[in-house]
Design a protein around this motif. Sequence first.
Motif, PDB file in Angstrom:
ATOM      1  N   UNK A 286       0.833  -1.199   0.000  1.00 19.78           N
ATOM      2  CA  UNK A 286       0.000   0.000   0.000  1.00 19.78           C
ATOM      3  C   UNK A 286       0.871   1.254   0.000  1.00 19.78           C
ATOM      4  N   UNK A 287       0.621   2.110  -0.971  1.00 19.49           N
ATOM      5  CA  UNK A 287       1.343   3.370  -1.071  1.00 19.49           C
ATOM      6  C   UNK A 287       2.714   3.279  -1.712  1.00 19.49           C
ATOM      7  N   UNK A 288       3.098   2.076  -2.136  1.00 17.56           N
ATOM      8  CA  UNK A 288       4.424   1.902  -2.743  1.00 17.56           C
ATOM      9  C   UNK A 288       4.332   1.932  -4.274  1.00 17.56           C
ATOM     10  N   UNK A 289       5.473   2.135  -4.917  1.00 15.56           N
ATOM     11  CA  UNK A 289       5.522   2.175  -6.382  1.00 15.56           C
ATOM     12  C   UNK A 289       5.141   0.826  -6.992  1.00 15.56           C
ATOM     13  N   UNK A 290       5.477  -0.262  -6.340  1.00 18.85           N
ATOM     14  CA  UNK A 290       5.250  -1.645  -6.733  1.00 18.85           C
ATOM     15  C   UNK A 290       6.230  -2.132  -7.787  1.00 18.85           C
ATOM     16  N   UNK A 291       6.445  -1.385  -8.854  1.00 20.11           N
ATOM     17  CA  UNK A 291       7.339  -1.798  -9.931  1.00 20.11           C
ATOM     18  C   UNK A 291       8.667  -1.051  -9.823  1.00 20.11           C
ATOM     19  N   UNK A 292       9.733  -1.733 -10.182  1.00 24.82           N
ATOM     20  CA  UNK A 292      11.040  -1.091 -10.225  1.00 24.82           C
ATOM     21  C   UNK A 292      11.880  -1.722 -11.309  1.00 24.82           C
ATOM     22  N   UNK A 293      12.723  -0.904 -11.914  1.00 26.95           N
ATOM     23  CA  UNK A 293      13.638  -1.419 -12.932  1.00 26.95           C
ATOM     24  C   UNK A 293      14.929  -0.631 -12.865  1.00 26.95           C
ATOM     25  N   UNK A 294      16.017  -1.287 -13.243  1.00 29.26           N
ATOM     26  CA  UNK A 294      17.312  -0.616 -13.193  1.00 29.26           C
ATOM     27  C   UNK A 294      18.306  -1.310 -14.097  1.00 29.26           C
ATOM     28  N   UNK A 295      19.224  -0.530 -14.606  1.00 27.10           N
ATOM     29  CA  UNK A 295      20.418  -1.005 -15.283  1.00 27.10           C
ATOM     30  C   UNK A 295      21.601  -0.611 -14.416  1.00 27.10           C
ATOM     31  N   UNK A 296      22.535  -1.523 -14.223  1.00 27.94           N
ATOM     32  CA  UNK A 296      23.754  -1.197 -13.487  1.00 27.94           C
ATOM     33  C   UNK A 296      24.967  -1.769 -14.207  1.00 27.94           C
ATOM     34  N   UNK A 297      25.985  -0.936 -14.419  1.00 26.97           N
ATOM     35  CA  UNK A 297      27.216  -1.424 -15.008  1.00 26.97           C
ATOM     36  C   UNK A 297      28.241  -1.757 -13.939  1.00 26.97           C
ATOM     37  N   UNK A 298      29.169  -2.582 -14.283  1.00 28.58           N
ATOM     38  CA  UNK A 298      30.404  -2.750 -13.520  1.00 28.58           C
ATOM     39  C   UNK A 298      31.485  -2.972 -14.568  1.00 28.58           C
ATOM     40  N   UNK A 299      32.224  -1.915 -14.830  1.00 29.66           N
ATOM     41  CA  UNK A 299      33.218  -1.915 -15.902  1.00 29.66           C
ATOM     42  C   UNK A 299      32.566  -2.349 -17.214  1.00 29.66           C
ATOM     43  N   UNK A 300      32.993  -3.477 -17.785  1.00 30.46           N
ATOM     44  CA  UNK A 300      32.480  -3.895 -19.091  1.00 30.46           C
ATOM     45  C   UNK A 300      31.129  -4.603 -19.015  1.00 30.46           C
ATOM     46  N   UNK A 301      30.689  -4.956 -17.809  1.00 27.53           N
ATOM     47  CA  UNK A 301      29.439  -5.702 -17.631  1.00 27.53           C
ATOM     48  C   UNK A 301      28.264  -4.746 -17.449  1.00 27.53           C
ATOM     49  N   UNK A 302      27.119  -5.129 -17.985  1.00 25.56           N
ATOM     50  CA  UNK A 302      25.893  -4.350 -17.844  1.00 25.56           C
ATOM     51  C   UNK A 302      24.738  -5.301 -17.565  1.00 25.56           C
ATOM     52  N   UNK A 303      24.021  -5.045 -16.476  1.00 23.93           N
ATOM     53  CA  UNK A 303      22.899  -5.901 -16.084  1.00 23.93           C
ATOM     54  C   UNK A 303      21.616  -5.096 -15.995  1.00 23.93           C
ATOM     55  N   UNK A 304      20.504  -5.803 -16.178  1.00 26.79           N
ATOM     56  CA  UNK A 304      19.169  -5.202 -16.084  1.00 26.79           C
ATOM     57  C   UNK A 304      18.343  -6.034 -15.114  1.00 26.79           C
ATOM     58  N   UNK A 305      17.578  -5.339 -14.275  1.00 23.49           N
ATOM     59  CA  UNK A 305      16.669  -6.019 -13.350  1.00 23.49           C
ATOM     60  C   UNK A 305      15.317  -5.316 -13.349  1.00 23.49           C
ATOM     61  N   UNK A 306      14.258  -6.107 -13.314  1.00 23.66           N
ATOM     62  CA  UNK A 306      12.892  -5.591 -13.248  1.00 23.66           C
ATOM     63  C   UNK A 306      12.182  -6.356 -12.143  1.00 23.66           C
TER      64      UNK A 306
ATOM     65  N   UNK B  37      23.328  -8.181 -19.842  1.00 24.06           N
ATOM     66  CA  UNK B  37      23.285  -7.873 -21.271  1.00 24.06           C
ATOM     67  C   UNK B  37      24.638  -8.100 -21.931  1.00 24.06           C
ATOM     68  N   UNK B  38      25.712  -7.740 -21.211  1.00 28.28           N
ATOM     69  CA  UNK B  38      27.056  -7.937 -21.753  1.00 28.28           C
ATOM     70  C   UNK B  38      28.054  -8.011 -20.619  1.00 28.28           C
ATOM     71  N   UNK B  39      29.225  -8.486 -20.921  1.00 25.88           N
ATOM     72  CA  UNK B  39      30.304  -8.545 -19.952  1.00 25.88           C
ATOM     73  C   UNK B  39      31.187  -9.755 -20.180  1.00 25.88           C
ATOM     74  N   UNK B  40      32.477  -9.594 -19.939  1.00 28.79           N
ATOM     75  CA  UNK B  40      33.441 -10.675 -20.135  1.00 28.79           C
ATOM     76  C   UNK B  40      33.833 -11.357 -18.834  1.00 28.79           C
ATOM     77  N   UNK B  41      33.825 -10.612 -17.743  1.00 27.79           N
ATOM     78  CA  UNK B  41      34.303 -11.109 -16.458  1.00 27.79           C
ATOM     79  C   UNK B  41      33.113 -11.570 -15.617  1.00 27.79           C
ATOM     80  N   UNK B  42      33.096 -12.830 -15.193  1.00 29.52           N
ATOM     81  CA  UNK B  42      31.954 -13.367 -14.453  1.00 29.52           C
ATOM     82  C   UNK B  42      31.737 -12.681 -13.107  1.00 29.52           C
TER      83      UNK B  42
END
Length: 197
Positions: free
Chosen positions: A87-107, A155-160
Motif C-alpha cells: 500500500x502506497x508503494x511504487x510496486x514496480x522497479x527497474x534498473x540497469x547497473x554497469x560494472x566496468x564492461x558488464x551491464x545488467x538489467x533487473x525488473x 546484457x554484456x560482460x566478459x568477467x563473471x
Amino acid sequence: MLEDVQSASESNGAAKSHAAQLSTSQQIDVDSGIGFLDHMLHALAKHAGWSLRLRCRGDLHIDDHHTAEDTFIALGQAFKTALHTTTGLARFGSAYCPLDEALARAVVDLSNRPYSVIDLGLKRERIGDLSCEMLPHCLQSFAQGAGVTLHVDVIRGDNDHHRAESAFKALAVAIRQATTRMVGREGEVPSTKGVLF
C-alpha cells in the motif's frame, strides 16, 4: 555489535571486511561462510538501502547449495515480512547497473506472485567458493521467499565476477525503486484488483 562492524570495516585486508559496513544510514554485517556470496549480499543490501545483519552456518562440508539457497529463501521471507504491505508503494522497479564492461538489467514487481527469469550468462564453474550455478538459484530463491516477480539478465560482460555483481546491484536498485513510497498515493493498493498482500 557496532564496534565489531566498524573494526571489521576499518581493518584493511580482514577476511570478512568486504561484507561489513557501518554508515549513518546503514548497518551491514554479513557472514554466510561463503565469501563471494557475502560480497553479493553486501552489494544487494548497500544499493537497496537496507540495513542487514545475516549469519548462516550451513552444511558447507557437503557443498554450497543448501547454505546459499536457504540464505536467500530466508532473506526473501524477511523482506516480505519487513515490507508488510505494498500500500502506497511504487510496486514496480527497474534498473540497469554497469560494472566496468558488464551491464545488467533487473525488473521487479512486488506482486505477491513468486516468479523469476534469470539469465546471468556465467561461464566459470566457481567464483571463489561459490558455484556459479548457485547465483541464479539464489535470485530464484529470493523471489520465492519474497513473493515477488523478478527478471534479471546480464546484457554484456566478459568477467563473471563483474557480470554477477552488476546483476545484484541492478536488482538492488530496482528493489529500492519498487519500494519507494508514492507521494499522493498513501493508502492506495497499487493493483486493479485492490489487493496484493
